[in-house]
Design a protein around this motif. Structure first.
Motif, mmCIF file in Angstrom:
data_model
loop_
_atom_site.group_PDB
_atom_site.id
_atom_site.type_symbol
_atom_site.label_atom_id
_atom_site.label_comp_id
_atom_site.label_asym_id
_atom_site.label_seq_id
_atom_site.Cartn_x
_atom_site.Cartn_y
_atom_site.Cartn_z
ATOM 1 N N THR A 138 0.824 -1.205 0.000
ATOM 2 C CA THR A 138 0.000 0.000 0.000
ATOM 3 C C THR A 138 0.856 1.253 0.000
ATOM 4 O OG1 THR A 138 -1.746 -1.190 1.195
ATOM 5 C CG2 THR A 138 -1.864 1.211 1.194
ATOM 6 N N ARG A 139 1.891 1.284 0.818
ATOM 7 C CA ARG A 139 2.784 2.461 0.848
ATOM 8 C C ARG A 139 3.381 2.728 -0.523
ATOM 9 N NH1 ARG A 139 4.648 0.321 5.702
ATOM 10 N NH2 ARG A 139 6.513 -0.492 4.655
ATOM 11 N N SER A 140 3.841 1.683 -1.176
ATOM 12 C CA SER A 140 4.475 1.839 -2.480
ATOM 13 C C SER A 140 3.492 2.379 -3.511
ATOM 14 C CB SER A 140 5.044 0.494 -2.942
ATOM 15 O OG SER A 140 5.583 0.588 -4.235
ATOM 16 N N ARG A 141 2.289 1.843 -3.533
ATOM 17 C CA ARG A 141 1.299 2.273 -4.520
ATOM 18 C C ARG A 141 0.812 3.694 -4.232
ATOM 19 N NH1 ARG A 141 -0.812 -2.664 -7.418
ATOM 20 N NH2 ARG A 141 -2.340 -1.226 -8.281
ATOM 21 N N LEU A 142 0.645 4.024 -2.961
ATOM 22 C CA LEU A 142 0.233 5.392 -2.624
ATOM 23 C C LEU A 142 1.307 6.404 -3.016
ATOM 24 C CD1 LEU A 142 -1.521 4.914 0.834
ATOM 25 C CD2 LEU A 142 -2.590 5.567 -1.330
ATOM 26 N N HIS A 143 2.563 6.013 -2.915
ATOM 27 C CA HIS A 143 3.632 6.908 -3.360
ATOM 28 C C HIS A 143 3.483 7.216 -4.848
ATOM 29 C CE1 HIS A 143 7.620 8.659 -3.886
ATOM 30 N NE2 HIS A 143 7.801 7.821 -4.908
ATOM 31 N N VAL A 144 3.173 6.198 -5.638
ATOM 32 C CA VAL A 144 2.990 6.403 -7.077
ATOM 33 C C VAL A 144 1.840 7.371 -7.341
ATOM 34 C CG1 VAL A 144 2.428 5.291 -9.272
ATOM 35 C CG2 VAL A 144 3.936 4.139 -7.644
ATOM 36 N N THR A 145 0.693 7.121 -6.708
ATOM 37 C CA THR A 145 -0.477 7.963 -6.977
ATOM 38 C C THR A 145 -0.262 9.394 -6.493
ATOM 39 O OG1 THR A 145 -1.566 7.263 -4.920
ATOM 40 C CG2 THR A 145 -2.043 5.993 -6.906
ATOM 41 N N GLU A 146 0.442 9.551 -5.378
ATOM 42 C CA GLU A 146 0.725 10.912 -4.885
ATOM 43 C C GLU A 146 1.639 11.674 -5.841
ATOM 44 O OE1 GLU A 146 2.255 9.961 -1.054
ATOM 45 O OE2 GLU A 146 0.255 9.497 -0.228
ATOM 46 N N GLN A 147 2.612 10.989 -6.442
ATOM 47 C CA GLN A 147 3.488 11.646 -7.410
ATOM 48 C C GLN A 147 2.720 12.038 -8.670
ATOM 49 O OE1 GLN A 147 6.719 12.617 -6.810
ATOM 50 N NE2 GLN A 147 6.014 11.988 -4.779
ATOM 51 N N TYR A 148 1.843 11.161 -9.145
ATOM 52 C CA TYR A 148 1.000 11.516 -10.291
ATOM 53 C C TYR A 148 0.163 12.757 -9.974
ATOM 54 C CZ TYR A 148 1.768 7.091 -12.883
ATOM 55 O OH TYR A 148 2.294 6.050 -13.608
ATOM 56 N N TRP A 149 -0.435 12.784 -8.799
ATOM 57 C CA TRP A 149 -1.294 13.908 -8.410
ATOM 58 C C TRP A 149 -0.513 15.232 -8.471
ATOM 59 C CZ3 TRP A 149 -6.243 15.152 -7.496
ATOM 60 C CH2 TRP A 149 -6.500 16.339 -6.800
ATOM 61 N N LYS A 150 0.689 15.228 -7.924
ATOM 62 C CA LYS A 150 1.492 16.453 -7.906
ATOM 63 C C LYS A 150 1.965 16.832 -9.313
ATOM 64 C CE LYS A 150 3.293 15.489 -3.258
ATOM 65 N NZ LYS A 150 4.498 15.061 -2.504
ATOM 66 N N GLN A 151 2.510 15.868 -10.033
ATOM 67 C CA GLN A 151 3.165 16.188 -11.298
ATOM 68 C C GLN A 151 2.185 16.516 -12.417
ATOM 69 O OE1 GLN A 151 6.215 13.222 -12.223
ATOM 70 N NE2 GLN A 151 6.727 13.032 -10.040
ATOM 71 N N LEU A 152 0.940 16.051 -12.288
ATOM 72 C CA LEU A 152 -0.046 16.301 -13.346
ATOM 73 C C LEU A 152 -0.992 17.449 -13.020
ATOM 74 C CD1 LEU A 152 -0.792 12.596 -14.272
ATOM 75 C CD2 LEU A 152 0.368 14.292 -15.696
ATOM 76 N N ALA A 153 -0.648 18.239 -12.012
ATOM 77 C CA ALA A 153 -1.472 19.398 -11.662
ATOM 78 C C ALA A 153 -1.673 20.367 -12.834
ATOM 79 C CB ALA A 153 -0.860 20.128 -10.471
ATOM 80 N N PRO A 154 -0.673 20.579 -13.717
ATOM 81 C CA PRO A 154 -0.893 21.508 -14.841
ATOM 82 C C PRO A 154 -2.076 21.123 -15.736
ATOM 83 C CG PRO A 154 1.449 21.093 -14.583
ATOM 84 C CD PRO A 154 0.749 20.157 -13.650
ATOM 85 N N ARG A 186 8.762 9.969 -16.253
ATOM 86 C CA ARG A 186 8.707 9.792 -17.704
ATOM 87 C C ARG A 186 7.260 9.747 -18.195
ATOM 88 N NH1 ARG A 186 10.898 4.315 -20.468
ATOM 89 N NH2 ARG A 186 9.617 4.392 -22.357
ATOM 90 N N THR A 187 6.388 9.083 -17.441
ATOM 91 C CA THR A 187 4.978 9.010 -17.820
ATOM 92 C C THR A 187 4.332 10.383 -17.786
ATOM 93 O OG1 THR A 187 4.824 6.743 -16.982
ATOM 94 C CG2 THR A 187 2.758 7.959 -17.233
ATOM 95 N N THR A 188 4.530 11.110 -16.697
ATOM 96 C CA THR A 188 3.879 12.418 -16.573
ATOM 97 C C THR A 188 4.441 13.419 -17.584
ATOM 98 O OG1 THR A 188 5.410 13.080 -14.803
ATOM 99 C CG2 THR A 188 3.342 12.042 -14.148
ATOM 100 N N GLU A 189 5.752 13.386 -17.802
ATOM 101 C CA GLU A 189 6.353 14.319 -18.764
ATOM 102 C C GLU A 189 5.856 14.041 -20.180
ATOM 103 O OE1 GLU A 189 10.486 13.726 -18.100
ATOM 104 O OE2 GLU A 189 10.463 14.719 -16.123
ATOM 105 N N THR A 190 5.692 12.760 -20.513
ATOM 106 C CA THR A 190 5.201 12.407 -21.851
ATOM 107 C C THR A 190 3.768 12.908 -22.050
ATOM 108 O OG1 THR A 190 6.608 10.444 -21.845
ATOM 109 C CG2 THR A 190 4.837 10.523 -23.482
ATOM 110 N N ILE A 191 2.937 12.766 -21.020
ATOM 111 C CA ILE A 191 1.566 13.259 -21.096
ATOM 112 C C ILE A 191 1.548 14.763 -21.251
ATOM 113 C CG2 ILE A 191 -0.586 13.541 -19.783
ATOM 114 C CD1 ILE A 191 -0.016 10.782 -18.522
ATOM 115 N N LEU A 192 2.308 15.465 -20.423
ATOM 116 C CA LEU A 192 2.302 16.931 -20.462
ATOM 117 C C LEU A 192 2.834 17.461 -21.786
ATOM 118 C CD1 LEU A 192 3.498 17.625 -16.807
ATOM 119 C CD2 LEU A 192 1.211 18.022 -17.739
#
Length: 374
Positions: free
Chosen positions: A253-269, A365-371
């Motif tokens: 759970t900790r590992s997966r929540l870390h992933v989702t929290e990073q997506y949330w921050k990095q995809l704010a734009p 890499r995922t978030t940068e590619t999307i943005l």
């Protein structure tokens, strides 16, 4: 794909447990099932449990406890996997499909209440993405209508409504350990209840409709066929694998929540520019990082983004065709325009990879590619 959508967690004790169980007689409800039940006691205190070969069978077992009559109705969200609807049909009932709310993609209490009739026997709350449905409102609806509340908590191991584990708030709850979930044993499910009558009925249904479990516990001299049933017991190899996984659940759970929290921050734009909405977490919900999704304003942009991400080695996916818009939904009398929020979700939702093998570099890499694309 360089960045896969699915990758299961490998627990350190899996091989040792499987070797131990393979050296045994492979008896159903053996040593590893007993250890698994002890583990479940710590995850779901005060509850009764039945482990099953799949969450689908857990749902079918839960519906069996209601003893539906022909024409009885069960409310459930259209944006959903077919298992819950199939469970209703299998037991002679009629699934009544409800719309969702666009903030969480969970069942709309208002729409469900509008579909209540004198034949309604239950409402099934599916918790999408491991984020709790509005269980406060759904419990009030169920209590006032005198119907059962069943939680389809397939995606929800180690997720909570306030301080209560999902699957324990309603009359019954069902969890999945399918290979795409957070904790896995290939297939596998769990039915949870605090209702002693439901548990007694379910443990007979699970073993061919017999009282074999009671016989093994010394409650009867012989066991016999008492009610319609199925073969819905988890095997010992699955129990061994699942035990190893659940012993690492907090790490997963900790590992997966870390992933989702990073997506949330990095995809704010994306949200700041009105391009896409990031998934929402209501104040009453504590999720488990099962899914991270975006809801795009423009379906055409979403449809062009998916192959662009694939070209960069990044596997992202949409999700359910709403049940009401499926061929089976049409046979039940629904039309695509009947449930607009469910249809819009199908057309605009994109899931990003979330699993324990992802690195911070993969996430960036995922978030940068999307943005860059949008």
């Amino acid at each position: 794909m360089d960045i896969s959508f699915y990758s299961r967690f490998h627990a350190p004790l899996e091989s040792a447990y499987l070797e131990e169980v393979l050296a045994s007689g492979l008896e159903t409800d053996g040593l590893f099932m007993k250890r698994l039940l002890d583990c479940a006691d710590s995850l779901y205190p005060g509850c009764r449990f039945l482990f099953t070969p799949s969450c689908t069978l857990a749902l079918e077992t839960a519906l069996a406890c209601l003893r539906l009559l022909p024409g009885d109705e069960v409310l459930l969200p259209s944006f959903n996997f077919p298992s819950a609807a199939n469970a209703v049909l299998r037991h002679g009932g009629r699934p009544v499909l409800c719309d969702i709310t666009p903030d969480t993609q969970n069942i709309s209490v208002r729409d469900a209440s509008n579909r209540l009739t004198s034949r309604t026997r239950a409402v099934i709350a599916m918790h999408y993405a491991g984020v709790s449905a509005p269980l406060g409102g759904l419990k009030r609806l169920a209590e006032e209508a005198g119907i059962a509340l069943i939680e389809d908590a397939a995606q929800c191991v180690d997720a909570y409504y306030e301080d209560q584990p999902l699957g324990t708030v309603g009359d019954m709850g069902c969890v999945s350990f399918h290979h795409t979930k957070n904790a896995v044993c290939g297939e596998g499910g769990l039915m949870i209840t605090k209702n002693h009558g439901h548990w007694q009925y379910a443990r007979q249904y699970r073993l061919h409709g017999t009282n074999r479990a009671g016989y093994l516990d010394g409650e009867a001299a012989r066991y016999t066929w008492n009610l319609p049933g199925s073969c819905a017991a988890l095997s010992e190899p699955q129990a061994a694998l699942l035990l190893a996984q659940l012993q690492c659940l907090s790490q997963i759970t900790r590992s997966r929540l870390h992933v989702t929290e990073q997506y949330w921050k990095q995809l704010a734009p994306l949200e700041e520019r009105g391009i896409a909405m990031r998934m929402r977490i209501p104040a009453y919900a504590r999720p488990n990082g099962h899914i991270f999704y975006l809801r795009f304003q423009d379906p055409a942009l979403l449809n062009s983004l998916i192959p662009a991400l694939a070209a960069h080695g990044i596997d992202c996916k949409t999700h359910y065709v709403p049940l009401h818009a499926s061929p089976m939904g049409e046979k039940l009398g629904y039309h695509k325009e009947d449930l607009p929020e469910s249809l819009a979700c199908y057309q605009t939702l994109l899931r990003l990879p979330v699993h324990t093998a992802l690195t911070d570099e993969d996430i960036a890499r995922t978030t940068e590619t999307i943005l860059r694309f949008v």
